[in-house]
Write a protein that holds these residues in place. Structure first.
Motif, PDB file in Angstrom:
ATOM      1  N   TYR A   7       0.775  -1.138   0.095  1.00  0.00           N
ATOM      2  CA  TYR A   7      -0.030  -0.021  -0.068  1.00  0.00           C
ATOM      3  C   TYR A   7       0.912   1.360  -0.113  1.00  0.00           C
ATOM      4  CZ  TYR A   7      -3.783  -3.161   1.302  1.00  0.00           C
ATOM      5  OH  TYR A   7      -4.901  -4.262   1.333  1.00  0.00           O
ATOM      6  N   ARG A 105      -0.492   4.026   8.938  1.00  0.00           N
ATOM      7  CA  ARG A 105      -1.784   3.271   8.685  1.00  0.00           C
ATOM      8  C   ARG A 105      -2.898   4.451   8.907  1.00  0.00           C
ATOM      9  NH1 ARG A 105      -4.412  -1.530   9.682  1.00  0.00           N
ATOM     10  NH2 ARG A 105      -2.262  -2.231  10.534  1.00  0.00           N
ATOM     11  N   TYR A 106      -2.622   5.316   9.478  1.00  0.00           N
ATOM     12  CA  TYR A 106      -3.552   6.489   9.519  1.00  0.00           C
ATOM     13  C   TYR A 106      -3.535   7.447   8.468  1.00  0.00           C
ATOM     14  CZ  TYR A 106      -5.283  11.136  10.680  1.00  0.00           C
ATOM     15  OH  TYR A 106      -5.739  12.498  10.691  1.00  0.00           O
ATOM     16  N   TYR A 108      -2.548   6.331   5.229  1.00  0.00           N
ATOM     17  CA  TYR A 108      -2.873   5.385   4.291  1.00  0.00           C
ATOM     18  C   TYR A 108      -4.890   5.350   4.158  1.00  0.00           C
ATOM     19  CZ  TYR A 108      -4.664   1.552   1.512  1.00  0.00           C
ATOM     20  OH  TYR A 108      -5.223   0.594   0.805  1.00  0.00           O
ATOM     21  N   GLU A 109      -5.191   5.004   5.502  1.00  0.00           N
ATOM     22  CA  GLU A 109      -6.686   5.197   5.392  1.00  0.00           C
ATOM     23  C   GLU A 109      -7.102   6.764   5.098  1.00  0.00           C
ATOM     24  OE1 GLU A 109      -7.673   3.633   9.370  1.00  0.00           O
ATOM     25  OE2 GLU A 109      -7.092   1.557   9.079  1.00  0.00           O
ATOM     26  N   LYS A 110      -6.592   7.739   5.592  1.00  0.00           N
ATOM     27  CA  LYS A 110      -7.153   8.874   5.142  1.00  0.00           C
ATOM     28  C   LYS A 110      -6.948   9.409   3.670  1.00  0.00           C
ATOM     29  CE  LYS A 110      -8.021  11.745   7.892  1.00  0.00           C
ATOM     30  NZ  LYS A 110      -9.153  12.504   8.298  1.00  0.00           N
ATOM     31  N   ILE A 112      -7.020   7.333   1.160  1.00  0.00           N
ATOM     32  CA  ILE A 112      -7.980   6.497   0.452  1.00  0.00           C
ATOM     33  C   ILE A 112      -9.244   6.781   0.731  1.00  0.00           C
ATOM     34  CG2 ILE A 112      -9.194   4.142   0.584  1.00  0.00           C
ATOM     35  CD1 ILE A 112      -6.446   4.170  -0.930  1.00  0.00           C
ATOM     36  N   SER A 113      -9.507   7.317   1.777  1.00  0.00           N
ATOM     37  CA  SER A 113     -11.074   7.746   2.252  1.00  0.00           C
ATOM     38  C   SER A 113     -11.375   9.094   1.483  1.00  0.00           C
ATOM     39  CB  SER A 113     -11.283   7.915   3.526  1.00  0.00           C
ATOM     40  OG  SER A 113     -10.461   8.861   4.124  1.00  0.00           O
ATOM     41  N   THR A 114     -10.265  10.139   1.284  1.00  0.00           N
ATOM     42  CA  THR A 114     -10.636  11.298   0.671  1.00  0.00           C
ATOM     43  C   THR A 114     -10.296  11.210  -0.671  1.00  0.00           C
ATOM     44  OG1 THR A 114      -8.149  12.156   1.264  1.00  0.00           O
ATOM     45  CG2 THR A 114     -10.024  12.348   2.988  1.00  0.00           C
ATOM     46  N   ASP A 115      -9.493   9.987  -1.224  1.00  0.00           N
ATOM     47  CA  ASP A 115      -9.182  10.351  -2.615  1.00  0.00           C
ATOM     48  C   ASP A 115      -8.312  11.212  -3.142  1.00  0.00           C
ATOM     49  OD1 ASP A 115      -9.152   9.062  -5.201  1.00  0.00           O
ATOM     50  OD2 ASP A 115     -10.768  10.239  -5.898  1.00  0.00           O
ATOM     51  N   ASN A 141      -8.724  19.742   9.954  1.00  0.00           N
ATOM     52  CA  ASN A 141      -8.358  18.890   8.745  1.00  0.00           C
ATOM     53  C   ASN A 141      -9.256  19.740   7.422  1.00  0.00           C
ATOM     54  OD1 ASN A 141      -7.124  17.020  10.342  1.00  0.00           O
ATOM     55  ND2 ASN A 141      -8.674  15.492  10.005  1.00  0.00           N
TER      56      ASN A 141
END
Length: 358
Positions: A7, A105-106, A108-110, A112-115, A141
């Protein structure tokens, strides 16, 4: 590497970092995200950095080590880009470290979620005497659409002092970098590799996210702004930074080119005056001549990127800097090069006095 999915790729250039590399690797090794690769680029270290790297990474397949003849941080980062397999890319300096085991991890998830194409985050700056301070990119943010209005978006990103030109306080979408062939310039050719890299990335990115979290520990080296005893080399590097930083502007509209070129151009001029006068301590008159020569040499490039009917205002998010830039812009547009040089040198003089009083 046994795992199939990657990732995030983290690129770490290393050169004679035996004192710090252990702590850096520990912060990476503790990351909870498993679908990550850490590319350690040993750039011809002559100390025992490599021994420490081999010892500290043993048994963790996320670490991949490359050895190369000493070629500089840009070449090391470019090696990492070419070898990377991750959807997203991060850069960590060998004397720094990530904060928190869930940092990657944070992010990556951020992303992905915001594109988003890039996320910028806060950093903790630690001085050699142990004192520290927090540098936030934003108080909250924020999602920024870059392509809808690049000039306005630049004030919150590349032309925002809080955003910084550094690459270590960001995570990037790898496909934007690879597709557009974005790599680091050599430090011997430009005054800031990170500055040029981020200028290029900004042109092709569509969405940025600023987060208020502090996720990076940065070791501050006092007086680290590079000196060059050869003033011609400074002029050469400044000229290259302007030219190479703006090389993708041809895809922009005339007003966009003006709105992005001027902050880059004037910031480079300011750094030039600072390097020559404050840090190399060349005589005032000599620096003035050099700056005038640089203004004349870059006239064609400036005309190419300047829509004269486009008003230049609110160039950055810093009100004081905007006033300074608007004055410089006005003088340069009228070819008042000597006066522009005086303004730049006056700023350097004020900074020198301010630093002595601290």
């Amino acid at each position: 590497m046994m795992q199939n999915k990657v990732y995030v790729t983290v690129v770490v250039p290393v050169y004679n970092s035996a004192k710090f590399i252990g702590a850096c690797i520990e912060s990476l090794r503790n990351q909870t995200l498993k679908e990550v690769e850490f590319l350690i680029i040993n750039d011809g270290s002559s100390d025992n950095s490599l021994d420490i790297i081999l010892s500290e990474t043993k048994g963790d397949e996320r670490f991949i080590i490359f050895n190369q003849v000493n070629s500089g941080v840009s070449a090391a980062r470019n090696k990492g880009i070419r070898e990377s397999k991750g959807q997203f890319l991060m850069f960590v300096d060998s004397d720094d470290s990530l904060i928190g085991e869930n940092c990657i991890r944070y992010l990556y998830e951020k992303i992905i979620s915001t594109d988003a194409d890039v996320i910028a985050f806060g950093s903790k700056h630690v001085l050699s005497n142990g004192a520290s301070f927090i540098h936030n990119v934003s108080k909250h943010n924020e999602i920024i659409a870059l392509s809808s209005n690049r000039v306005a978006a630049s004030r919150k990103t590349i032309n925002n002092p809080n955003y910084r030109y550094s690459v270590w306080n960001k995570i990037y979408k790898s496909s934007v970098i690879i597709k557009n062939n974005i790599f680091f310039e050599s430090y011997s050719d430009v005054i800031s590799e990170d500055k040029v890299f981020n200028q290029h990335f900004f042109i092709f990115a569509t969405k940025a996210v600023l987060v208020s979290d502090t996720l990076y520990k940065y070791s501050v080296v006092e007086n680290s702004l590079s000196h060059s005893k050869n003033y011609e080399n400074v002029i050469y590097r400044v000229n290259n930074t302007i030219e190479r930083g703006s090389k993708f502007y041809f895809i922009l509209s005339p007003n966009e080119k003006s709105g992005l070129f001027w902050p880059l151009y004037l910031d480079c001029l300011s750094i030039c005056a600072e390097l020559l006068y404050s840090f190399n301590k060349l005589p005032y008159e000599e620096v003035q001549i050099r700056i005038v020569d640089l203004l004349q040499a870059t006239q064609a490039l400036r005309i190419q990127n300047d829509a004269l009917d486009s008003p230049i205002w609110k160039m950055t998010s810093d009100k004081k800097k905007n006033v300074f830039f608007m004055l410089l812009c006005s003088l340069i547009r009228r070819s008042a090069y000597k006066q522009a040089a005086v303004v730049l040198l006056s700023k350097s003089r004020i900074r020198m006095v301010w630093k002595k009083r601290r």
